[in-house]
Scaffold this active site. Structure first.
Site, mmCIF file in Angstrom:
data_model
loop_
_atom_site.group_PDB
_atom_site.id
_atom_site.type_symbol
_atom_site.label_atom_id
_atom_site.label_comp_id
_atom_site.label_asym_id
_atom_site.label_seq_id
_atom_site.Cartn_x
_atom_site.Cartn_y
_atom_site.Cartn_z
ATOM 1 N N GLU A 1 0.822 -1.208 0.000
ATOM 2 C CA GLU A 1 0.000 0.000 0.000
ATOM 3 C C GLU A 1 0.857 1.259 0.000
ATOM 4 O O GLU A 1 0.533 2.248 -0.665
ATOM 5 C CB GLU A 1 -0.947 -0.005 1.202
ATOM 6 C CG GLU A 1 -1.955 -1.144 1.226
ATOM 7 C CD GLU A 1 -3.025 -1.024 0.157
ATOM 8 O OE1 GLU A 1 -3.040 -0.005 -0.570
ATOM 9 O OE2 GLU A 1 -3.841 -1.950 0.043
ATOM 10 N N ARG B 1 0.612 3.755 -3.270
ATOM 11 C CA ARG B 1 -0.041 5.034 -2.974
ATOM 12 C C ARG B 1 0.969 6.162 -2.774
ATOM 13 O O ARG B 1 0.835 7.235 -3.363
ATOM 14 C CB ARG B 1 -0.924 4.906 -1.731
ATOM 15 C CG ARG B 1 -2.000 3.841 -1.851
ATOM 16 C CD ARG B 1 -3.009 3.949 -0.729
ATOM 17 N NE ARG B 1 -3.805 2.725 -0.596
ATOM 18 C CZ ARG B 1 -5.043 2.672 -0.129
ATOM 19 N NH1 ARG B 1 -5.649 3.776 0.255
ATOM 20 N NH2 ARG B 1 -5.678 1.516 -0.020
ATOM 21 N N ASP C 1 -5.043 -10.305 -7.934
ATOM 22 C CA ASP C 1 -5.461 -9.523 -9.099
ATOM 23 C C ASP C 1 -4.334 -8.792 -9.809
ATOM 24 O O ASP C 1 -4.107 -8.964 -11.013
ATOM 25 C CB ASP C 1 -6.576 -8.548 -8.708
ATOM 26 C CG ASP C 1 -6.241 -7.720 -7.470
ATOM 27 O OD1 ASP C 1 -5.219 -7.996 -6.804
ATOM 28 O OD2 ASP C 1 -7.005 -6.785 -7.159
ATOM 29 N N GLU D 1 -12.281 0.234 -10.115
ATOM 30 C CA GLU D 1 -11.932 -0.706 -11.181
ATOM 31 C C GLU D 1 -12.831 -0.607 -12.416
ATOM 32 O O GLU D 1 -12.352 -0.684 -13.554
ATOM 33 C CB GLU D 1 -11.922 -2.140 -10.647
ATOM 34 C CG GLU D 1 -10.760 -2.456 -9.737
ATOM 35 C CD GLU D 1 -10.916 -1.892 -8.339
ATOM 36 O OE1 GLU D 1 -9.891 -1.709 -7.651
ATOM 37 O OE2 GLU D 1 -12.073 -1.608 -7.934
#
Length: 641
Positions: A272, A276, A405, A540
């Site tokens: 993360e 980010r 994913d 998404e």
């Protein structure tokens, strides 16, 4: 078919002894009325019940309104947390012939004319029926000067002023893009301005109540901390630059320059923080040319490197950026495959900019090991990998949803980032897409929606995460870069499915997880379990809409994105500033707000909507930039050939 009916009920809480909570102790039960009730004759009890029943029917509307008022009052956590009331639904007025339609409110007529399962038509009709009655808030009309109005969370969360302005000229207006032969010159500008307005509103909440903190809690007008590093602010930097919000950008830049420090005794998540913070700073550096952002990127990048000090070179999930130590989660020695294989774009770019190879070397070693591991199924990877021995764990479970994913996304994007020279990434990606088609791709019943399910020890599951909706955009990006044309065909099919995950819900917002019906005779394609009905403002679907529109110029993708933005405004917008995730997309009257605005709503969702509505192919050209999995554009490297 008709949507499932909702039972009407009244919930009444009786005050207990002191605390007001229910007390099931024997002492309390002995002093109840139960004994006296049992002493009555059967005739007496029947008469009493009959009278109570008659009285209940007569007083139900008043009681219901009173209870709703009580419930509304309980939503606030402090005296300052009062919000304005919701404007009730208003049906759109018909548009005058020849009058140019305006993008102000939800297009009810357009929705009802779309092809799709019968449930879609019923959902729109239900909304229309619900909006036939306009209820005036007499209490608001009679409020004293200086008193703030209170919102009812049993209704959609919308901005009061905007809704009022939208009805001044006699009603809501509608528009479509795909049905217009000649688009008005100002239509694209109107769409872009609508996204800017949404960003400004979200930013207002963050600035007023969470400035410098990680995430806004818009209902309680407060904030939550994850790492204590201003996640929302950093995640939003390049969005503000792309949207041209100079004032907001300069304020945020000043905070980064003067207040942001990574010298903190705090554990952060490697993945993360990379996508980010490191990704956001690198992207902003490239867009602005300001070396301050690059210096900050170097600082956080170097502090994340201890995560790779493991026996297997597969990184730990958590790093203490102040102490320079790293560790796995307390409950396991595993990292998720998606996390360790979705940090490559950022660290590779950091090495290119700094000419310090250790960053790229560390993430390249991860990809090298994952490439040769046993336990894959036709290119599909399990969800977990052990940081001690470097082997896959929990084998036999394959998904394109959570924990796996972005592995597939970064295979393609690393190949593109490197100038299409690292063919191992391309080979692994192509094999994985074949594996998806062979093992995970199915069609729903009765309308034949193409979806990506999951496989668990040989058993197929029709479960699909909203996260999987990154795949249409990734497939389209691959086709744009010369991969087989049937990748684009599949992208279009899956894009339709992801859109249906929104439009078949009563709020027009997708749940976190859906299950597709595959049995012959099914009456609806999509089912949603109670625990999966939340919407976190995820990006998404609009991300994939952006790719599909950029490559096909089919305006229906802009139409779909506009519908989604309107529904975000209708059901998640908080009057005092910000947007909130919600718990229930199936009930527009009881959405149950979660009081949290994820940083990716500003960093990804609104950015992709803005790019979707832009007709300028050079606004972050996909031949010059590749987006990381947090929507931060990084440059495609110049070819060295």
């Amino acid at each position: 078919m008709h949507p499932p009916s909702r039972q009407e009920y009244i919930s009444i809480s009786f005050a207990g002894q002191g605390s007001g909570s229910y007390n099931n102790s024997k002492h309390w039960r002995r002093q109840s009325c139960w004994r006296k009730w049992k002493q009555l004759s059967r005739l007496q009890r029947s008469l009493i019940l009959f009278l109570l029943f008659i009285c209940g029917i007569a007083s139900y509307p008043a009681v219901n309104e009173h209870l709703r008022g009580l419930t509304d009052g309980d939503q606030h956590t402090d005296s300052n947390s009062v919000l304005k009331p919701v404007i009730p639904h208003v049906l759109p007025e018909p548009v005058e012939p020849g009058q140019p339609p305006l993008p102000e409110q939800t297009s009810q007529r357009k929705l009802s004319n779309k092809r799709g399962p019968p449930v879609l038509q019923n959902r729109v009709q239900m909304k229309g029926n619900a909006s036939n009655t306009v209820v005036e808030d007499k209490a608001a009309d009679g409020k004293k000067e200086g008193e703030e109005e209170v919102i009812s969370w049993h209704r959609p969360v919308i901005d009061t002023d905007q809704a009022t302005e939208g009805t001044k000229d006699g009603g809501n207006k509608e528009y479509t893009l795909s049905n217009q032969k000649a688009k008005p010159s100002n239509l694209s500008a109107s769409l872009l301005e609508a996204v800017k307005d949404a960003f400004r509103h979200a930013w207002k909440g963050y600035k007023d109540f969470a400035w410098g903190h990680d995430e806004l809690r818009p209902l309680s007008k407060s904030y939550s901390e994850w790492f204590g590093l201003g996640l929302t602010l950093i995640d939003s930097l390049d969005t503000m630059w792309i949207l041209g919000l100079k004032k907001e950008f300069e304020e945020a830049k000043t905070w980064v320059a003067t207040e942001l420090t990574f010298n903190k005794n705090v554990d952060v998540n490697l993945f993360e923080s990379t996508i980010r913070i490191l990704g956001g700073l690198l992207s902003t550096y490239h867009l602005t040319g300001d070396t301050m952002f690059l210096d900050k990127a170097k600082d956080i990048g170097s502090r994340l490197m201890p995560a790779f000090n493991t026996p297997s070179k597969i990184p730990y999930s958590d790093v203490n950026i102040g102490k320079g130590t790293a560790h796995p989660p307390r409950w396991t020695s595993d990292s998720t495959v998606a996390e360790v294989t979705s940090i490559q774009l950022e660290f590779r770019e950091l090495s290119r900019l700094t000419q310090e190879p250790q960053y790229q070397d560390a993430v390249a070693e991860v990809m090298k090991q994952v490439h040769k591991l046993d336990g894959k199924l036709d290119g599909l990877v399990p969800m977990f990998i052990n940081t001690n021995n470097g082997q896959f764990t929990h084998q036999g479970i394959y998904t394109l949803g959570a924990r796996a994913d972005s592995y597939y996304e970064y295979l393609l994007k690393q190949w593109i980032q490197g100038g299409k020279t690292e063919n191992q990434f391309l080979e692994d990606y192509l094999q994985a897409i074949k594996g998806v088609k062979k093992n995970l791709l199915q069609k729903s019943s009765p309308n034949g929606l193409t979806f990506v399910g999951e496989l668990s020890h040989g058993q197929f599951s029709s479960k699909m995460d909203h996260l999987v909706c990154f795949l249409p955009g990734t497939l389209a990006l691959g086709a744009h870069n010369g991969l087989p044309a049937d990748h684009m065909d599949l992208a279009k099919q899956l894009m339709e499915t992801c859109y249906q995950m929104y439009i078949q819900m009563e709020t027009g917002l997708s749940p976190e997880i859906v299950h597709f019906n595959m049995h012959q005779g099914s009456i609806r394609d999509i089912d949603v379990k109670l625990a999966d009905r939340h919407n976190l403002l995820r990006p998404e679907t609009v991300e994939s809409l952006f790719y599909l529109y950029r490559f096909t110029k089919d305006h229906k993708y802009q139409d779909w994105g506009w519908e989604i933005l309107q529904n975000f405004n209708k059901f998640t917008k908080v009057s005092s500033g910000g947007y909130t995730s919600i718990n229930n997309v199936r009930d527009p009257d009881y959405t149950s707000p979660r009081d949290k605005m994820e940083s990716f709503f500003l960093g990804e969702t609104l950015k992709y909507l803005y790019l979707l509505f832009s007709d300028d192919p050079n606004l972050i050209s996909l031949d010059q930039y590749v987006f990381n999995t947090e929507a931060h554009p990084l440059p495609i490297w110049p070819s060295t050939a």
